[in-house]
Design a protein around this motif. Sequence first.
Motif, PDB file in Angstrom:
ATOM      1  N   VAL A   1      93.198  -2.445  56.870  1.00  0.00           N
ATOM      2  CA  VAL A   1      95.088  -2.222  56.839  1.00  0.00           C
ATOM      3  C   VAL A   1      94.456  -1.880  55.245  1.00  0.00           C
ATOM      4  O   VAL A   1      95.668  -0.226  54.486  1.00  0.00           O
ATOM      5  CB  VAL A   1      95.599  -2.396  57.190  1.00  0.00           C
ATOM      6  CG1 VAL A   1      97.387  -1.779  57.295  1.00  0.00           C
ATOM      7  CG2 VAL A   1      95.449  -1.968  58.853  1.00  0.00           C
TER       8      VAL A   1
ATOM      9  N   GLU B   1      94.618   6.119  57.784  1.00  0.00           N
ATOM     10  CA  GLU B   1      94.840   5.084  58.029  1.00  0.00           C
ATOM     11  C   GLU B   1      93.685   4.670  59.530  1.00  0.00           C
ATOM     12  O   GLU B   1      92.736   5.578  59.509  1.00  0.00           O
ATOM     13  CB  GLU B   1      95.908   4.124  59.221  1.00  0.00           C
ATOM     14  CG  GLU B   1      97.566   4.103  59.376  1.00  0.00           C
ATOM     15  CD  GLU B   1      98.593   3.790  60.676  1.00  0.00           C
ATOM     16  OE1 GLU B   1      98.523   4.347  61.418  1.00  0.00           O
ATOM     17  OE2 GLU B   1      99.790   2.975  59.840  1.00  0.00           O
TER      18      GLU B   1
ATOM     19  N   LEU C   1     101.495  -0.443  59.837  1.00  0.00           N
ATOM     20  CA  LEU C   1     100.408   0.568  60.315  1.00  0.00           C
ATOM     21  C   LEU C   1     101.118   1.187  61.912  1.00  0.00           C
ATOM     22  O   LEU C   1     101.911   0.824  62.714  1.00  0.00           O
ATOM     23  CB  LEU C   1      99.513  -0.704  61.191  1.00  0.00           C
ATOM     24  CG  LEU C   1      98.607  -0.039  62.055  1.00  0.00           C
ATOM     25  CD1 LEU C   1      97.321   1.173  60.926  1.00  0.00           C
ATOM     26  CD2 LEU C   1      97.362  -1.095  62.976  1.00  0.00           C
TER      27      LEU C   1
END
Length: 388
Positions: free
Chosen positions: A187, A197, A227
Amino acid sequence: MHHDFGTLSDIPRQGIIARYRDWLPVPPGAEPITLGEGDTPLIRADRLLEQLPPDRRPPGLFLKFEGANPTGSFKDRGMTMALTCARARGAQAVICASTGNTAAAAAAYAARAGMECWLVLPAGGVAAGKVGQAVACGARILPVRGSFDDALAAVRQVVTERPDLVLVNSLNPDRLEGQKTAAFEVVDQLAARGEDEPAAVFLPVGNGGNITAYHMGFATYATAGRLGRLPRLYGVQAEGAAPLVRGRPVDQPQTVASAIRIGRPVYGDRALAAVRETGGRVLAVSDEEILAAQRLLARLEGVFVEPASAASVAGLLKLARGNEPGWEVPEGPVVCVLTGHGLKDVDTALRAARSGDAGSADLAALEAEALEPDAIVQRLLSVPAGGQ
Ligand code: F0G
């Protein structure tokens, strides 16, 4: 002159505990046992991406090259945690069963910690490079008849009677905590490059510990707001050792990918939950598909991995080429996790090269049919510029 050294977490290759300590359950005050693991390359793979049919290509393909860890596999992430925690709790010896990489990592980190290391390995089932690493680091090796599953059963029994031996298989929860940092890095590295992402992540699966750790890592980052959405997790097994795909244990697992030659995965249920909860799936690939993917990685991208690691790429190729149902083209980058270095198992690579198109040099020629220096000069001078 003023130097800005940045924060501790900006320093490269200081080890995953220093970098991600706030995210890891390290005993307070514990001094990390580290070899500078983690911070492995995330390699863009445009030439490999071109192997997928144009209408089935994701917007980007990346290789998380875990072979770049100090002992050559992702196991170092878990082993720095396991040994750091074990030593902080006063332990003096560790033990594990292994198909080789866990053994190599345990031996190295135990040596560094000044601790004893016992390894129970399936006889004839471990690549030479891994045994060499463990021997060099002074581990005590006990070969067992049977597969990894038999070795692990023996070790589990031993530790019930010898609590002084700390089990450092992935059953040890500290291991997965360390391994989840690879998901953090995926990430962080994509974000640092301005990429979207990750949409899908492909991993080879043996015991299912590593895919479970990635799930933990992504879920932790999602909860922390780092995220937006969990990537789909795809777990790839070898056809001859695919208990999760078949839905039942395999008694005598067989595959060229010795690292994932496992018939009774310890984390089977959690691995299946990880793929289900993220919208991914498990699938199996043949040994031929694994060796073909290993060659493509090396020839197109210069990345040499051991056979088990090539299973992740073989799985992607299989789904994207439409040989298996269940592929929705991801809208973001796809990451294939390459778990171990090719130097771990050179024999398999040489055998595969010899049985197929051998390329321009093989070991036999190096040993037996060497050319005189003059002949080499003539040969090279007759090569057209830019040609073969
Ligand atoms: N890739 C490599 C190179 C491995 O060594 C392993 C496992 C895996 C993938 C699968 O990870 O078991 O967490 O699903 N190797 C263990 C060992 C079994 O003993 O080195 P998993």
